[in-house]
Design an enzyme around this catalytic site. Structure first.
Site, short mmCIF file in Angstrom:
data_model
loop_
_atom_site.label_atom_id
_atom_site.label_comp_id
_atom_site.label_asym_id
_atom_site.label_seq_id
_atom_site.Cartn_x
_atom_site.Cartn_y
_atom_site.Cartn_z
N TYR A 159 -1.89 -1.36 -9.32
CA TYR A 159 -3.35 -1.29 -9.13
C TYR A 159 -3.88 -2.65 -8.66
CZ TYR A 159 -8.30 -0.71 -10.32
OH TYR A 159 -9.67 -0.67 -10.27
N SER A 201 -11.42 -5.35 -7.29
CA SER A 201 -11.41 -5.41 -8.76
C SER A 201 -11.12 -6.84 -9.18
CB SER A 201 -10.29 -4.48 -9.27
OG SER A 201 -9.90 -4.83 -10.57
N1 LIG Z 1 -14.59 1.16 -13.65
C1 LIG Z 1 -14.14 -0.07 -13.53
O1 LIG Z 1 -14.12 -0.85 -14.51
C2 LIG Z 1 -13.62 -0.57 -12.21
C3 LIG Z 1 -13.31 -1.95 -12.12
C4 LIG Z 1 -12.83 -2.43 -10.90
C5 LIG Z 1 -12.73 -1.59 -9.81
N2 LIG Z 1 -13.03 -0.26 -9.93
C6 LIG Z 1 -12.88 0.57 -8.75
O2 LIG Z 1 -14.03 1.36 -8.56
C7 LIG Z 1 -13.70 2.57 -7.89
C8 LIG Z 1 -14.28 3.76 -8.62
O3 LIG Z 1 -13.60 3.90 -9.87
P1 LIG Z 1 -14.28 4.50 -11.18
O4 LIG Z 1 -14.17 3.47 -12.23
O5 LIG Z 1 -15.59 5.07 -10.86
O6 LIG Z 1 -13.22 5.65 -11.56
P2 LIG Z 1 -13.39 7.25 -11.61
O7 LIG Z 1 -14.53 7.64 -12.46
O8 LIG Z 1 -12.02 7.74 -11.96
O9 LIG Z 1 -13.75 7.63 -10.10
C9 LIG Z 1 -12.81 7.60 -9.08
C10 LIG Z 1 -13.39 8.35 -7.90
O10 LIG Z 1 -12.45 8.25 -6.81
C11 LIG Z 1 -12.23 9.56 -6.33
N3 LIG Z 1 -10.87 9.69 -5.80
C12 LIG Z 1 -9.70 9.40 -6.41
N4 LIG Z 1 -8.67 9.71 -5.62
C13 LIG Z 1 -9.22 10.22 -4.47
C14 LIG Z 1 -8.68 10.74 -3.28
N5 LIG Z 1 -7.35 10.83 -3.08
N6 LIG Z 1 -9.52 11.14 -2.32
C15 LIG Z 1 -10.86 11.08 -2.50
N7 LIG Z 1 -11.43 10.62 -3.61
C16 LIG Z 1 -10.61 10.20 -4.59
C17 LIG Z 1 -12.47 10.51 -7.50
O11 LIG Z 1 -12.90 11.77 -7.03
P3 LIG Z 1 -12.01 13.12 -6.97
O12 LIG Z 1 -11.05 13.07 -8.11
O13 LIG Z 1 -13.04 14.20 -7.10
O14 LIG Z 1 -11.37 13.09 -5.63
C18 LIG Z 1 -13.63 9.82 -8.21
O15 LIG Z 1 -14.85 10.23 -7.65
C19 LIG Z 1 -12.17 2.59 -7.79
O16 LIG Z 1 -11.75 2.13 -6.52
C20 LIG Z 1 -11.75 1.60 -8.86
O17 LIG Z 1 -10.49 1.03 -8.59
C21 LIG Z 1 -13.47 0.26 -11.11
#
Ligand SMILES: NC(=O)c1ccc[n+]([C@@H]2O[C@H](COP(=O)([O-])OP(=O)(O)OC[C@H]3O[C@@H](n4cnc5c(N)ncnc54)[C@H](OP(=O)(O)O)[C@@H]3O)[C@@H](O)[C@H]2O)c1
Length: 248
Positions: A154, A140
């Protein structure tokens, strides 16, 4: 072309969005997360839209470490080989330290760092046996500096993941196996929809298209989308902490 792609955290947000982008490019997918229902819907949708691809889905909690190894091995059996693994599962609960939120901070630390370590271990075992593969970790932009309040733990986990990926890359020098660390800026998903401040946030489709484009270049590291996050990242590195602390 990397044909067989495993994505963790594929039940929503970036994982789901990247799955759509890779499916459109003709890739077979191995998708996992704790919630099966959204992945069942996604699998049906993608296999109907792209009859030439295969989509495998499995339940996985990345904090259940033996399960991480079992699920990755099972996907490898399903597909014959794994060409790319995207360590994407993550969460963003937490609060300033010393205010009674150790459990939320610990849960984020465990999911985003130890869970990611387990995924990197499991992927690397398979890649070393194949002598090929591309490991991608989702860090991130918050990894660039220490962040206050809800983002503190985070950002720390994402900085840890960034360093871990660079170390893996150092280990892999001179081998055919590749590792990339992706630093996304704000892309609209469940993880940030309720944040009071999410500067320069882009919509999910724009974000995922940029992510897949960056991943396919197989860089050591990429800030995504490059504009404006490359210059913003440079500024974040050198700005006084009191200004950085106001960004989120
Ligand atoms: N969106 C952004 O702006 C952004 C920016 C920087 C980095 N990121 C990173 O991108 C990644 C995806 O995030 P997102 O933005 O798409 O958020 P999101 O929509 O909340 O998705 C998170 C995903 O991670 C899964 N997850 C969470 N805890 C888990 C666990 N214990 N075991 C297995 N799966 C798990 C969730 O699935 P289940 O709940 O079904 O398990 C969900 O599919 C993350 O690592 C986040 O830190 C996002």
């Amino acid at each position: 072309m990397r044909k067989n792609i495993l994505i963790t955290g594929a039940s929503s947000g970036l994982g789901e969005g990247m799955a759509r982008e890779f499916a459109a490019k003709g890739c077979n997918l191995a998708l996992c997360a704790r919630r099966m229902e959204p992945m069942e819907t996604l699998k049906a949708e993608l296999e109907a839209a792209y009859p030439n691809i295969k989509v495998f889905i499995r339940e996985l909690d990345v904090c259940n470490y033996p399960q991480v190894f079992d699920v990755f091995k099972a996907f490898k059996e399903d597909m014959g080989s794994l060409d790319r693994v995207i360590v994407n599962a993550g969460m963003g609960k937490g609060a300033s330290l010393g205010k009674g939120y150790f459990e939320a901070n610990r849960r984020t630390a465990e999911t985003n760092f130890v869970g990611a370590l387990a995924q990197c271990e499991a992927a690397m075992e398979i890649f070393r046996a194949q002598n090929s593969g591309h490991l991608v970790t989702m860090s991130s932009m918050s990894a660039v500096r220490g962040m206050p309040r809800a983002i503190n733990i985070y950002a720390a986990t994402k900085a840890g993941l960034r360093t871990l990926t660079e170390g893996i890359r150092a280990d892999l020098l001179g081998t055919p196996i590749k590792a990339s660390c992706i630093l996304p800026g704000f892309i609209l998903t469940a993880i940030n929809k309720d944040l009071k401040k999410a500067p320069l946030r882009v919509d999910l489709e724009t974000g995922c298209r940029a992510l897949v484009k960056a991943i396919e270049r197989e860089p050591a590291e990429a800030k995504v989308p490059a504009w404006p996050w490359v210059p913003v990242g440079l500024a974040m590195k050198f700005l006084p902490l009191r200004i950085v602390a106001k960004m989120t």
